[in-house]
Enzyme design. Structure first.
Site, PDB file in Angstrom:
ATOM      1  N   ASP A 209       1.083   2.492   2.854  1.00 57.05           N
ATOM      2  CA  ASP A 209       1.874   2.434   1.606  1.00 57.05           C
ATOM      3  C   ASP A 209       0.993   2.849   0.450  1.00 57.05           C
ATOM      4  O   ASP A 209      -0.207   3.037   0.603  1.00 57.05           O
ATOM      5  CB  ASP A 209       2.362   0.994   1.397  1.00 57.05           C
ATOM      6  CG  ASP A 209       1.196   0.022   1.297  1.00 57.05           C
ATOM      7  OD1 ASP A 209       0.706  -0.188   0.195  1.00 57.05           O
ATOM      8  OD2 ASP A 209       0.753  -0.507   2.337  1.00 57.05           O
ATOM      9  N   ASP A 211       0.660   0.946  -2.369  1.00 57.71           N
ATOM     10  CA  ASP A 211       0.522  -0.250  -3.194  1.00 57.71           C
ATOM     11  C   ASP A 211       1.533  -0.190  -4.348  1.00 57.71           C
ATOM     12  O   ASP A 211       2.719   0.028  -4.063  1.00 57.71           O
ATOM     13  CB  ASP A 211      -0.932  -0.418  -3.661  1.00 57.71           C
ATOM     14  CG  ASP A 211      -1.233  -1.865  -4.016  1.00 57.71           C
ATOM     15  OD1 ASP A 211      -0.792  -2.751  -3.278  1.00 57.71           O
ATOM     16  OD2 ASP A 211      -1.894  -2.112  -5.037  1.00 57.71           O
TER      17      ASP A 211
HETATM   18  N1  ADE Z   1      -2.082  -4.044   3.643  1.00 52.48           N
HETATM   19  C1  ADE Z   1      -1.312  -2.958   3.749  1.00 52.48           C
HETATM   20  N2  ADE Z   1      -0.934  -2.505   2.535  1.00 52.48           N
HETATM   21  C2  ADE Z   1      -1.474  -3.350   1.619  1.00 52.48           C
HETATM   22  C3  ADE Z   1      -1.462  -3.420   0.213  1.00 52.48           C
HETATM   23  N3  ADE Z   1      -0.793  -2.545  -0.526  1.00 52.48           N
HETATM   24  N4  ADE Z   1      -2.162  -4.424  -0.381  1.00 52.48           N
HETATM   25  C4  ADE Z   1      -2.847  -5.316   0.360  1.00 52.48           C
HETATM   26  N5  ADE Z   1      -2.896  -5.299   1.697  1.00 52.48           N
HETATM   27  C5  ADE Z   1      -2.221  -4.322   2.328  1.00 52.48           C
END
Ligand code: ADE
Length: 248
Positions: A209, A211
């Site tokens: 992703d 974030d």
């Molecule tokens: N693990 C996978 N994506 C994450 C994110 N955006 N923030 C923290 N841990 C994660």
């Protein structure tokens, strides 16, 4: 002799992958590891496999007993650790599904037990941590990923946050300014403890992703992380198997 500890590695303890698998429960002076350990051989190499969040993913990031996990592997004579993790991307060029071979961490956790040395009664210990990930294991993971034609980044700084909540936009933007490339909730304390235990440690992180720093994207959700990770888990598994085989 080489004996490889594998942490995370979702689906790696499949009896079809591990020859002569036995599951053992161990205790350490630091408490119980996250899961029973699967011991056996992959492509002739001895392995010990540990599910970081327990079988069934029931242990929160803050509750993972990293000290017990690393000490259990140490007690079983592990000579190298390969770990996997999902992570969020803090850089446009790190796409969903990309692999990142971590070379630095920024520890933004607050509640973790991140040292074996609670007291200096038996002498002072200040572990060097300038380069927390083993260069040979990093090279091995990178070469193996390239051989498998994966989209892979040769280095990356991971910011490890406490969780289980995700970051605010302000935090996410700050982590980018700090030089973070990816973000997750598990690696920094685990890496620090592996270093204290003098076990070479390498990580392949899978970006799931973006974030929440990018206002043009929907912010990360756990559903998104799971979906992207599960869609790519077989590739990470194949990478770990090939990397373990190359350590023979
Ligand atoms: N693990 C996978 N994506 C994450 C994110 N955006 N923030 C923290 N841990 C994660």
């Amino acid at each position: 002799m080489v004996k490889v500890g594998i942490i995370g590695g979702s689906g790696m303890d499949d009896p079809e992958i591990v020859d002569d698998a036995t599951r053992i429960t161990v205790k350490t002076p630091y408490g119980d590891p996250s899961s029973p350990l699967t011991c056996g051989r992959i492509k002739g190499v001895e392995v010990v496999i540990l599910a970081r969040h327990g079988h069934g993913h029931c242990i929160t990031p803050s509750q993972v007993n990293n000290r017990a996990n690393i000490m259990a592997l140490k007690d079983l004579g592990v000579t190298a650790i390969l770990a996997t993790t999902a992570c969020g991307s803090l850089k446009q060029e790190i796409h969903r599904g990309d692999l990142v071979i971590l070379d630095q961490f920024i520890d933004f956790t607050r509640l973790r037990k991140n040292t074996f040395h609670d007291s200096f009664e038996n002498g002072m210990v200040h572990a060097p941590m300038a380069d927390p990930f083993d260069p040979d294991l990093r090279q091995l993971l990178f070469d193996t990923a390239v051989a498998q034609k994966a989209r892979v980044h040769q280095r990356g700084t991971v910011v490890t946050i406490e969780g289980p909540r995700f970051s605010t936009r302000a935090e996410s933007k700050m982590f980018r300014l700090w030089g973070g490339d990816v973000i997750n909730m598990s690696i920094a304390p685990e890496a620090a403890l592996a270093r204290e235990a003098a076990i070479p440690y390498g990580v392949v992180a899978m970006s799931t992703d973006y974030d929440c720093w990018n206002e043009d994207e929907a912010p990360v959700s756990w559903e998104e992380v799971l979906k992207v990770f599960n869609n790519n888990a077989e590739r990470v598994k194949a990478l770990l198997i090939a990397a373990v085989a190359a350590l023979k």
